[in-house]
Design an enzyme around this catalytic site. Structure first.
Site, PDB file in Angstrom:
ATOM      1  N   ASP A 150      -9.292 -10.588   6.036  1.00  0.00           N
ATOM      2  CA  ASP A 150     -10.138  -9.580   5.701  1.00  0.00           C
ATOM      3  C   ASP A 150     -11.520 -10.174   5.369  1.00  0.00           C
ATOM      4  O   ASP A 150     -12.322  -9.402   5.406  1.00  0.00           O
ATOM      5  CB  ASP A 150      -9.559  -9.410   4.187  1.00  0.00           C
ATOM      6  CG  ASP A 150      -8.724  -7.977   3.837  1.00  0.00           C
ATOM      7  OD1 ASP A 150      -8.116  -7.873   5.055  1.00  0.00           O
ATOM      8  OD2 ASP A 150      -8.740  -7.157   3.055  1.00  0.00           O
ATOM      9  N   HIS A 210     -14.759   2.275   1.973  1.00  0.00           N
ATOM     10  CA  HIS A 210     -13.275   2.244   2.031  1.00  0.00           C
ATOM     11  C   HIS A 210     -12.560   2.621   0.637  1.00  0.00           C
ATOM     12  O   HIS A 210     -12.825   2.059  -0.364  1.00  0.00           O
ATOM     13  CB  HIS A 210     -12.886   0.784   2.243  1.00  0.00           C
ATOM     14  CG  HIS A 210     -11.298   0.410   2.238  1.00  0.00           C
ATOM     15  ND1 HIS A 210     -10.603   0.597   3.496  1.00  0.00           N
ATOM     16  CD2 HIS A 210     -10.558   0.240   1.385  1.00  0.00           C
ATOM     17  CE1 HIS A 210      -9.389   0.436   3.116  1.00  0.00           C
ATOM     18  NE2 HIS A 210      -9.211   0.175   1.878  1.00  0.00           N
ATOM     19  N   GLY A 214      -7.567   0.188  -3.277  1.00  0.00           N
ATOM     20  CA  GLY A 214      -8.697  -0.489  -3.585  1.00  0.00           C
ATOM     21  C   GLY A 214      -9.975   0.252  -3.069  1.00  0.00           C
ATOM     22  O   GLY A 214      -9.910   0.603  -1.965  1.00  0.00           O
ATOM     23  N   ARG A 287      -4.286   9.129  -6.805  1.00  0.00           N
ATOM     24  CA  ARG A 287      -4.001  10.583  -6.396  1.00  0.00           C
ATOM     25  C   ARG A 287      -3.524  11.495  -7.564  1.00  0.00           C
ATOM     26  O   ARG A 287      -3.921  12.543  -8.039  1.00  0.00           O
ATOM     27  CB  ARG A 287      -2.744  10.858  -5.369  1.00  0.00           C
ATOM     28  CG  ARG A 287      -2.630  12.215  -4.956  1.00  0.00           C
ATOM     29  CD  ARG A 287      -1.397  12.216  -3.763  1.00  0.00           C
ATOM     30  NE  ARG A 287      -1.417  13.582  -3.271  1.00  0.00           N
ATOM     31  CZ  ARG A 287      -2.343  13.957  -2.164  1.00  0.00           C
ATOM     32  NH1 ARG A 287      -2.862  13.355  -1.850  1.00  0.00           N
ATOM     33  NH2 ARG A 287      -2.100  15.382  -1.780  1.00  0.00           N
ATOM     34  N   GLU A 389      -6.970   0.346  10.262  1.00  0.00           N
ATOM     35  CA  GLU A 389      -7.090  -1.189  10.161  1.00  0.00           C
ATOM     36  C   GLU A 389      -6.091  -1.904  11.204  1.00  0.00           C
ATOM     37  O   GLU A 389      -6.533  -2.854  11.897  1.00  0.00           O
ATOM     38  CB  GLU A 389      -6.900  -1.811   8.787  1.00  0.00           C
ATOM     39  CG  GLU A 389      -7.882  -1.390   7.863  1.00  0.00           C
ATOM     40  CD  GLU A 389      -7.243  -1.311   6.459  1.00  0.00           C
ATOM     41  OE1 GLU A 389      -6.382  -0.310   6.059  1.00  0.00           O
ATOM     42  OE2 GLU A 389      -7.551  -1.989   5.454  1.00  0.00           O
TER      43      GLU A 389
END
Length: 419
Positions: A150, A210, A214, A287, A389
């Site tokens: 990452d 993003h 997270g 959500r 990703e």
């Protein structure tokens, strides 16, 4: 031949299966609830409608991966793996690579030992990442295993952006600096955005956002990360589902004193009991909070207002840091539910050339398609691009196996060339 990508967390794993060398997607899935003592939750897709199901209890990542492989090879369940179509390479997401790893690398004993050493910087993430690697090495010993970090994409941060105003010995002796995370996602979003703009990424100034469990932002110039909201840990930056984001550094000490909390307890609060769910007090996830805010629930609406305000401040800061930008790019973790949030967080940025097309933004069809949500002639284009990703993991894995992998900002990716 096939290639498998894995992203392992403490109680879950996510996988994608590709046919090589074209990298045609064959399967995707998640397993959640690993090691909790309860039946795990399984979600998978073999190129047909997504299926969900409950499974027996799985106590470790090696058990979970063995179960996934069993289903992938199961002819009765339509699994895509058949004899002669074996997994020859595995790409592993590793959250923290420190300053040691500036690109994806083949995994050997020395690399695995270094990933273990870096657990002190990210124990919640590198430990399950390493456990996933060890599980895959056990179950797929003949495959080429590759680590994709990452932090690698953010190794281009200039010193004035990654140093903290702290004693220099903290950096020199303990590695305390800004590292940044979600690198593969920011890389993917930036390359796809440049392709959509019809320009070389080296000629673009971009801000990528993003937005999943997270949330992080990245300022990108010349194809390189020059600033990013997450820092020494993923807690820094804007508020997230469960993470606090940046707060007054005096607060942890104050609460440790007055509630007699340990450092570990405070870290747990900042990582798992803060953010949106901390403000709301309860909820099943981001959500759920968005849905409750849209329904008019006061604390949920406050939490979402706080998120939007924090994101807007970061956008303003990165517009200043870049001296303007060509595009702001959002991933779409919650699909159509995020349309009102984007409208709210972009309000007030018109002076910077940022204008939202309300109709395009509100369009809820084809949520997995890339689409522009700004007016056609806007100075700053706004894009929604579903992040992929796993495409970065797969392409890096192929490149490492072929001996042609470079640092991510120099690497050529097919998703950056093909619409």
């Amino acid at each position: 031949m096939c290639l498998l990508t894995l992203s392992c967390r403490e109680h879950s794993l996510e996988y994608s299966l590709f046919a090589t060398p074209e990298l045609t997607a064959l399967a995707w899935g998640t397993v959640e609830g690993i090691g909790t003592g309860l039946p795990v939750r399984l979600q998978y897709d073999y190129g047909s409608p997504v299926a969900c199901g409950a499974t027996p209890q799985l106590d470790s990542l090696v058990e979970a991966l063995a179960y996934v492989l069993q289903r992938l090879y199961s002819a009765s369940e339509g699994g895509p793996l058949v004899p002669g179509r074996d997994i020859r390479a595995v790409g592993h997401r590793v959250v923290h690579g420190g300053e040691r790893f500036r690109q994806s690398v083949a995994i050997d004993g020395l690399v695995l030992a270094e990933i273990a050493r870096l657990e002190r910087l990210a124990p919640k993430y590198n430990r399950p990442n390493r456990a996933g690697i060890e599980a895959a090495l056990q179950l797929l010993p003949a495959a080429c295993h590759v680590a994709i970090f990452d932090t690698a994409f953010h190794q281009t941060l200039p010193p004035y952006a990654y140093h903290y105003p702290l004693p220099h010995d903290w950096y020199r002796k303990h590695g305390v600096r800004r590292y940044g995370f979600h690198g593969p996602s920011h890389l993917y979003l930036s390359r796809r955005a440049a392709l959509r703009l019809g320009r070389d990424v080296a000629d673009c100034r971009l801000i990528t956002v993003h937005m999943e469990l997270g949330i992080s932002l990245c300022a990108i110039a010349g194809g390189c990360s020059v600033d990013t909201s997450m820092g020494f840990t993923p807690v820094e930056g804007t508020m997230q589902e469960r993470r606090s984001g940046t707060i007054d550094p005096g607060i942890p000490g104050f609460m440790m004193d007055w509630q007699e909390l340990s450092a570990q307890q405070v870290e747990e609060v900042l990582n798992e009991k803060s953010g949106l769910l901390g403000v709301v007090g309860q909820g099943r996830g981001r959500r759920d909070v968005i849905e409750r805010a849209n329904a008019g629930e006061a604390r949920a609406a406050l939490a979402m207002r706080m998120e939007c305000y924090g994101l807007r401040k970061y956008l303003g800061a990165y517009l200043a840091a870049l001296g303007g930008c060509d595009a702001i790019v959002f991933s779409c973790g919650q699909g159509a539910l995020e349309a009102p949030l984007r409208q709210q967080l972009l309000q007030g940025l018109e002076a910077f050339g940022v204008h939202l097309d309300g109709g395009r933004n509100a369009c809820s069809e084809h949520l997995q398609e890339e689409r522009c949500i700004s007016p056609s002639q806007a100075a700053v284009q706004l894009w929604i691009i579903p992040t992929r990703e796993e495409q970065v993991y797969a392409e890096d894995t192929l490149a490492v196996c072929a001996g042609s992998c470079r640092e991510p900002w120099l690497q050529s990716y097919r998703f950056a060339r093909e619409l």
